[in-house]
Design an enzyme around this catalytic site. Structure first.
Site, PDB file in Angstrom:
ATOM      1  N   GLN A  78      19.525  73.688  15.592  1.00 46.73           N
ATOM      2  CA  GLN A  78      18.338  74.100  14.843  1.00 46.73           C
ATOM      3  C   GLN A  78      17.103  73.527  15.513  1.00 46.73           C
ATOM      4  OE1 GLN A  78      18.776  73.513  10.453  1.00 46.73           O
ATOM      5  NE2 GLN A  78      20.917  73.147  10.978  1.00 46.73           N
TER       6      GLN A  78
HETATM    7  N1  LIG Z   1      32.405  86.945  15.714  1.00 46.83           N
HETATM    8  C1  LIG Z   1      32.244  85.684  16.128  1.00 46.83           C
HETATM    9  N2  LIG Z   1      31.562  84.813  15.370  1.00 46.83           N
HETATM   10  C2  LIG Z   1      31.439  83.540  15.819  1.00 46.83           C
HETATM   11  C3  LIG Z   1      31.988  83.112  17.053  1.00 46.83           C
HETATM   12  N3  LIG Z   1      31.687  81.807  17.224  1.00 46.83           N
HETATM   13  C4  LIG Z   1      30.987  81.434  16.151  1.00 46.83           C
HETATM   14  N4  LIG Z   1      30.847  82.471  15.291  1.00 46.83           N
HETATM   15  C5  LIG Z   1      30.144  82.463  13.999  1.00 46.83           C
HETATM   16  O1  LIG Z   1      28.784  82.141  14.252  1.00 46.83           O
HETATM   17  C6  LIG Z   1      28.256  81.307  13.202  1.00 46.83           C
HETATM   18  C7  LIG Z   1      27.716  80.007  13.754  1.00 46.83           C
HETATM   19  O2  LIG Z   1      28.780  79.242  14.313  1.00 46.83           O
HETATM   20  P1  LIG Z   1      28.663  77.669  14.572  1.00 46.83           P
HETATM   21  O3  LIG Z   1      29.856  77.267  15.373  1.00 46.83           O
HETATM   22  O4  LIG Z   1      28.399  76.936  13.322  1.00 46.83           O
HETATM   23  O5  LIG Z   1      27.363  77.643  15.490  1.00 46.83           O
HETATM   24  P2  LIG Z   1      26.619  76.358  16.109  1.00 46.83           P
HETATM   25  O6  LIG Z   1      26.137  76.782  17.446  1.00 46.83           O
HETATM   26  O7  LIG Z   1      27.515  75.183  16.072  1.00 46.83           O
HETATM   27  O8  LIG Z   1      25.385  76.177  15.137  1.00 46.83           O
HETATM   28  P3  LIG Z   1      24.523  74.819  14.831  1.00 46.83           P
HETATM   29  O9  LIG Z   1      25.509  73.750  14.503  1.00 46.83           O
HETATM   30  O10 LIG Z   1      23.622  75.158  13.704  1.00 46.83           O
HETATM   31  O11 LIG Z   1      23.759  74.525  16.083  1.00 46.83           O
HETATM   32  C8  LIG Z   1      29.409  81.100  12.223  1.00 46.83           C
HETATM   33  O12 LIG Z   1      29.309  82.069  11.192  1.00 46.83           O
HETATM   34  C9  LIG Z   1      30.641  81.369  13.068  1.00 46.83           C
HETATM   35  O13 LIG Z   1      31.768  81.809  12.313  1.00 46.83           O
HETATM   36  C10 LIG Z   1      32.716  84.072  17.843  1.00 46.83           C
HETATM   37  O14 LIG Z   1      33.224  83.823  18.929  1.00 46.83           O
HETATM   38  N5  LIG Z   1      32.799  85.342  17.318  1.00 46.83           N
END
Ligand SMILES: Nc1nc2c(ncn2[C@@H]2O[C@H](COP(=O)(O)OP(=O)(O)OP(=O)(O)O)[C@@H](O)[C@H]2O)c(=O)[nH]1
Ligand SMILES: [Mg+2]
Length: 204
Positions: A78
């Site tokens: 974020q």
């Molecule tokens: N379809 C799909 N959705 C994904 C994939 N990887 C993550 N998501 C979705 O994307 C959203 C964010 O995933 P996170 O892993 O929390 O993302 P992040 O980069 O860690 O986000 P922050 O912790 O806020 O920085 C969630 O709803 C996940 O389920 C993927 O490979 N495919």
């Protein structure tokens, strides 16, 4: 003589932990990828996607690949949390930058965040892996397209690779991790960090 040193280097390399920093803007899928990596490389199942919440602090994930110990540091993406990233730069052997390949409206934000990361002097010479995540979605663009869009300048001296992955179905994860291990083994930065760690001794 050379092979003796090389043998010693290989031995020390196998003992040291390699720190990989996972960066990228919020919702790129960093934590989901880390959990999938844990499932792929250990007997312990990582958290399922529906249990993962936006990261505020730091998630640490350890895996062992061909007797190399990898420690992943997954930080929150974020906007207000990105100023924390640089605290981890100095100790990182390599950087993984995750992009949500299915969200073109956020490519600009990802590009400027990555450019800022690459400008930081504490990350000089760190190998860079850029992941075009969410390839399971039909609207996801390819790694080539992401690379064209990001149009990164001054990458020439840095070892880097683009890879198409999916944190959901595991596509590209083994290729990514294998590449990381290989480039960290050969990297000058690993040598520098190891020398610094041994100069500081084992600690209290
Ligand atoms: N379809 C799909 N959705 C994904 C994939 N990887 C993550 N998501 C979705 O994307 C959203 C964010 O995933 P996170 O892993 O929390 O993302 P992040 O980069 O860690 O986000 P922050 O912790 O806020 O920085 C969630 O709803 C996940 O389920 C993927 O490979 N495919
Ligand atoms: Mg996260």
């Amino acid at each position: 003589m050379f092979s003796l040193f090389y043998g010693l280097w290989k031995y020390l390399f196998s003992k040291m932990e390699l720190h990989v920093l996972i960066l990228g803007i919020d919702k790129a899928g960093k934590t989901t990828l880390l959990e999938k990596m844990k499932s792929v490389y250990s007997n312990i199942e990582g958290l399922p996607p529906d249990r993962i919440v936006p990261t505020v602090g730091l998630n640490i994930g350890r895996i062992e690949v061909a007797s190399r110990k990898l420690v992943f540091w997954d930080l929150g993406g974020q906007f207000g949390l990105r100023s924390i990233w640089e605290k981890y730069y100095e100790e990182a052997h390599a950087v993984v930058f995750v992009v949500d390949a299915a969200s073109p409206s956020r490519f600009e934000d990802a590009k400027s965040a990555l450019e800022k990361v690459l400008r930081h002097e504490d990350l000089q010479g760190a190998p860079l892996l850029i992941l075009a995540n969410k390839q399971d979605l039909p609207e996801a663009v390819s790694a080539e397209e992401i690379s064209r869009y990001l149009d990164l300048k001054k990458l020439d001296e840095r070892v880097y690779m683009f890879e198409a992955v999916s944190a959901f179905d595991g596509m590209g994860i083994r290729e990514s991790v294998e590449w990381l291990v290989e480039v960290m083994e050969r990297s000058k930065r690993t040598e520098t960090l190891r020398a610094r760690a041994s100069a500081m001794g084992p600690g209290p």
